[in-house]
Motif scaffolding. Structure first.
Motif, PDB file in Angstrom:
ATOM      1  N   THR A 156      -2.729  -1.621   0.251  1.00 39.99           N
ATOM      2  CA  THR A 156      -4.224  -1.287  -0.052  1.00 39.99           C
ATOM      3  C   THR A 156      -4.423   0.167   1.198  1.00 39.99           C
ATOM      4  OG1 THR A 156      -6.425  -1.837   1.300  1.00 39.99           O
ATOM      5  CG2 THR A 156      -5.195  -2.010   2.408  1.00 39.99           C
ATOM      6  N   ASP A 157      -4.918   1.014   0.610  1.00 39.79           N
ATOM      7  CA  ASP A 157      -5.939   1.368  -0.437  1.00 39.79           C
ATOM      8  C   ASP A 157      -5.350   2.526  -1.089  1.00 39.79           C
ATOM      9  OD1 ASP A 157      -7.853   0.343   1.688  1.00 39.79           O
ATOM     10  OD2 ASP A 157      -8.670   2.117   1.792  1.00 39.79           O
ATOM     11  N   THR A 158      -5.155   1.772  -2.662  1.00 38.63           N
ATOM     12  CA  THR A 158      -4.731   2.381  -3.570  1.00 38.63           C
ATOM     13  C   THR A 158      -4.674   2.265  -5.083  1.00 38.63           C
ATOM     14  OG1 THR A 158      -2.180   3.470  -4.642  1.00 38.63           O
ATOM     15  CG2 THR A 158      -2.590   1.253  -4.095  1.00 38.63           C
ATOM     16  N   THR A 159      -4.405   3.174  -5.683  1.00 34.62           N
ATOM     17  CA  THR A 159      -5.010   2.760  -7.650  1.00 34.62           C
ATOM     18  C   THR A 159      -3.704   2.072  -8.333  1.00 34.62           C
ATOM     19  OG1 THR A 159      -6.625   5.133  -7.188  1.00 34.62           O
ATOM     20  CG2 THR A 159      -6.007   3.747  -9.537  1.00 34.62           C
ATOM     21  N   ALA A 160      -3.924   0.893  -8.130  1.00 36.80           N
ATOM     22  CA  ALA A 160      -2.969  -0.457  -9.047  1.00 36.80           C
ATOM     23  C   ALA A 160      -2.460   0.456 -10.757  1.00 36.80           C
ATOM     24  CB  ALA A 160      -3.039  -1.732  -9.199  1.00 36.80           C
ATOM     25  N   SER A 161      -1.748   0.032 -11.389  1.00 36.86           N
ATOM     26  CA  SER A 161      -1.634   0.329 -12.851  1.00 36.86           C
ATOM     27  C   SER A 161      -0.330  -0.708 -13.456  1.00 36.86           C
ATOM     28  CB  SER A 161      -1.164   1.377 -12.397  1.00 36.86           C
ATOM     29  OG  SER A 161       0.105   1.344 -12.288  1.00 36.86           O
ATOM     30  N   SER A 162      -0.164  -0.778 -14.196  1.00 36.04           N
ATOM     31  CA  SER A 162       0.559  -2.156 -14.766  1.00 36.04           C
ATOM     32  C   SER A 162       1.991  -1.746 -14.357  1.00 36.04           C
ATOM     33  CB  SER A 162       0.717  -1.677 -16.504  1.00 36.04           C
ATOM     34  OG  SER A 162       0.388  -0.664 -16.791  1.00 36.04           O
ATOM     35  N   SER A 163       2.559   0.140 -13.818  1.00 36.42           N
ATOM     36  CA  SER A 163       3.755  -0.504 -13.332  1.00 36.42           C
ATOM     37  C   SER A 163       3.130   1.201 -12.442  1.00 36.42           C
ATOM     38  CB  SER A 163       4.748  -0.172 -13.863  1.00 36.42           C
ATOM     39  OG  SER A 163       4.196   1.521 -15.517  1.00 36.42           O
ATOM     40  N   PRO A 164       3.272   0.566 -11.333  1.00 27.35           N
ATOM     41  CA  PRO A 164       2.785   1.422 -10.001  1.00 27.35           C
ATOM     42  C   PRO A 164       4.168   1.758  -9.778  1.00 27.35           C
ATOM     43  CG  PRO A 164       2.704  -1.578  -9.341  1.00 27.35           C
ATOM     44  CD  PRO A 164       2.860  -1.166 -10.684  1.00 27.35           C
ATOM     45  N   PRO A 165       3.878   2.610  -8.342  1.00 25.12           N
ATOM     46  CA  PRO A 165       4.884   3.164  -8.162  1.00 25.12           C
ATOM     47  C   PRO A 165       5.485   2.552  -6.967  1.00 25.12           C
ATOM     48  CG  PRO A 165       2.908   4.736  -7.487  1.00 25.12           C
ATOM     49  CD  PRO A 165       2.485   4.079  -8.638  1.00 25.12           C
ATOM     50  N   TYR A 166       5.107   1.460  -6.319  1.00 28.97           N
ATOM     51  CA  TYR A 166       5.096   0.710  -5.906  1.00 28.97           C
ATOM     52  C   TYR A 166       5.789  -0.817  -6.020  1.00 28.97           C
ATOM     53  CZ  TYR A 166       0.571  -0.911  -5.640  1.00 28.97           C
ATOM     54  OH  TYR A 166      -0.435  -0.606  -6.876  1.00 28.97           O
ATOM     55  N   GLY A 167       5.786  -0.588  -7.152  1.00 28.78           N
ATOM     56  CA  GLY A 167       6.100  -2.088  -7.747  1.00 28.78           C
ATOM     57  C   GLY A 167       7.690  -2.957  -7.572  1.00 28.78           C
ATOM     58  N   GLU A 168       8.393  -1.801  -7.233  1.00 26.08           N
ATOM     59  CA  GLU A 168       9.832  -2.143  -6.756  1.00 26.08           C
ATOM     60  C   GLU A 168      10.478  -2.842  -5.047  1.00 26.08           C
ATOM     61  OE1 GLU A 168      13.376  -3.063  -7.841  1.00 26.08           O
ATOM     62  OE2 GLU A 168      12.650  -1.890  -9.304  1.00 26.08           O
ATOM     63  N   PHE A 169       8.545  -2.610  -4.026  1.00 29.73           N
ATOM     64  CA  PHE A 169       8.573  -2.881  -2.827  1.00 29.73           C
ATOM     65  C   PHE A 169       8.174  -4.455  -3.408  1.00 29.73           C
ATOM     66  CE2 PHE A 169       6.474  -2.744   0.810  1.00 29.73           C
ATOM     67  CZ  PHE A 169       7.132  -2.630   1.692  1.00 29.73           C
ATOM     68  N   ILE A 170       7.236  -4.255  -4.081  1.00 31.41           N
ATOM     69  CA  ILE A 170       6.506  -5.472  -4.039  1.00 31.41           C
ATOM     70  C   ILE A 170       7.305  -6.368  -4.745  1.00 31.41           C
ATOM     71  CG2 ILE A 170       3.989  -4.606  -2.923  1.00 31.41           C
ATOM     72  CD1 ILE A 170       3.161  -4.909  -5.674  1.00 31.41           C
ATOM     73  N   GLN A 171       7.935  -6.486  -5.180  1.00 31.84           N
ATOM     74  CA  GLN A 171       8.868  -7.154  -6.140  1.00 31.84           C
ATOM     75  C   GLN A 171       9.249  -8.374  -6.346  1.00 31.84           C
ATOM     76  OE1 GLN A 171       9.524  -6.528  -9.611  1.00 31.84           O
ATOM     77  NE2 GLN A 171       9.725  -8.086 -10.180  1.00 31.84           N
ATOM     78  N   GLY A 172       8.835  -9.739  -6.553  1.00 32.10           N
ATOM     79  CA  GLY A 172       9.038 -11.490  -6.394  1.00 32.10           C
ATOM     80  C   GLY A 172       8.945 -11.460  -5.258  1.00 32.10           C
ATOM     81  N   VAL A 173       7.752 -10.919  -4.352  1.00 30.91           N
ATOM     82  CA  VAL A 173       7.142 -11.722  -3.547  1.00 30.91           C
ATOM     83  C   VAL A 173       5.774 -12.687  -3.454  1.00 30.91           C
ATOM     84  CG1 VAL A 173       4.895 -10.226  -3.791  1.00 30.91           C
ATOM     85  CG2 VAL A 173       5.704 -10.630  -1.251  1.00 30.91           C
ATOM     86  N   ASP A 174       5.936 -13.499  -2.703  1.00 34.09           N
ATOM     87  CA  ASP A 174       5.576 -14.252  -3.029  1.00 34.09           C
ATOM     88  C   ASP A 174       3.811 -14.293  -2.319  1.00 34.09           C
ATOM     89  OD1 ASP A 174       7.957 -16.734  -2.911  1.00 34.09           O
ATOM     90  OD2 ASP A 174       7.995 -16.191  -0.271  1.00 34.09           O
ATOM     91  N   LEU A 175       3.567 -13.818  -1.689  1.00 30.88           N
ATOM     92  CA  LEU A 175       1.812 -13.987  -1.939  1.00 30.88           C
ATOM     93  C   LEU A 175       1.532 -12.399  -1.375  1.00 30.88           C
ATOM     94  CD1 LEU A 175      -0.821 -14.429  -1.511  1.00 30.88           C
ATOM     95  CD2 LEU A 175      -0.010 -14.777   1.159  1.00 30.88           C
ATOM     96  N   LEU A 176       0.961 -11.378  -2.342  1.00 30.96           N
ATOM     97  CA  LEU A 176       0.737 -10.608  -3.061  1.00 30.96           C
ATOM     98  C   LEU A 176      -1.343 -10.035  -2.597  1.00 30.96           C
ATOM     99  CD1 LEU A 176       0.898  -7.297  -3.513  1.00 30.96           C
ATOM    100  CD2 LEU A 176       0.459  -7.933  -6.032  1.00 30.96           C
TER     101      LEU A 176
END
Ligand SMILES: [Zn+2]
Ligand SMILES: [Zn+2]
Length: 251
Positions: A156-176
């Motif tokens: 939070t706070d940001t604009t999500a997309s189908s491939s966001p720049p932070y995608g790698e950072f949250i990859q495989g997280v149990d609870l997003l």
């Protein structure tokens, strides 16, 4: 492991939701100190917080994420906690100290420890906290905590997309835990204000292979049961929930 959703709204409090404040009572970690932060007093006094050293991690300095810092004075003055450490980017901590605690606004200087972020943080329970810069007016930070057997991320706070720049950072997280301010009908507003609308948040959860998705920072003007269009989100990412203030999730 439990996470308490002390406050789940964005921008300003509503009759149904205070602004963002999330508590990991066993780890002694709080994310953001929105208007719901007053609820920490009860959480500490009831014994749910099992440490005497609380650590607060700020995503950014917008008022809906920091206003509640001023509600925490009784905890340290009254001796319920030995210390409160506030972590954030240097410019965020500086803005809070200079402006929120300007003598004309709040005359009692807090006895917080101000700790500028400088790399990963090892938490007392042995877990590791990391962070990642988000695109948002003035910036924001995503946080992630990894334990040996589970993980959690807050975006939070940001604009999500189908491939966001932070995608790698949250990859495989149990609870997003992801912000979802707008339903899809107001997608143009999401882009204009640096916030997210429903479908891209669901696509983010799917593409990063999150275990579960919890939505927060909803539009305070929407006090109905479904401010984000849950059916549409479920059709993309079924394991979604919309916690209200006071909800406790096990993960
Ligand atoms: Zn916000
Ligand atoms: Zn913001």
């Amino acid at each position: 492991m439990q996470i308490e959703f002390l406050g789940t709204g964005g921008y300003h409090p509503s009759e149904r939701r205070h602004t963002l404040c999330l508590l990991l009572p066993e780890t002694g970690v709080m994310f953001d100190a929105g208007t719901a932060a007053f609820r920490l007093n009860e959480a500490v006094q009831s014994g749910r917080v099992t440490t005497r050293h609380l650590q607060i991690f700020l995503t950014h300095a917008h008022l809906d994420h920091i206003a509640g810092l001023t509600f925490l004075l009784p905890l340290t003055l009254g001796g319920d906690l030995d210390s409160i450490t506030v972590h954030g980017l240097p410019q965020v901590l500086q803005a809070v100290q200079e402006h929120l605690y300007d003598e004309a606004l709040f005359p009692v200087p807090p006895d917080f420890i101000w700790q500028p972020l400088d790399g990963a943080v090892r938490l007392p329970d042995g877990s590791q906290l990391t962070y990642y810069p988000l695109e948002h007016p003035g910036g924001s930070l995503a946080y992630r905590i990894d334990w040996p057997d589970r993980s959690l991320a807050l975006v939070t706070d940001t604009t999500a997309s189908s491939s966001p720049p932070y995608g790698e950072f949250i990859q495989g997280v149990d609870l997003l835990i992801h912000e979802c301010y707008f339903p899809d009908e107001l997608a143009d507003w999401a882009t204009r204000t640096g916030h997210s609308n429903s479908s891209p948040v669901a696509e983010t959860a799917r593409s990063c292979q999150a275990g579960r998705l919890a939505l927060v920072h909803t539009d305070p003007r929407r006090t109905d049961d479904d401010p984000v269009g849950l059916a549409g989100i479920r059709s993309i990412f079924p394991a979604v929930e919309l916690p209200e203030d006071g909800a406790v999730l096990e993960f």
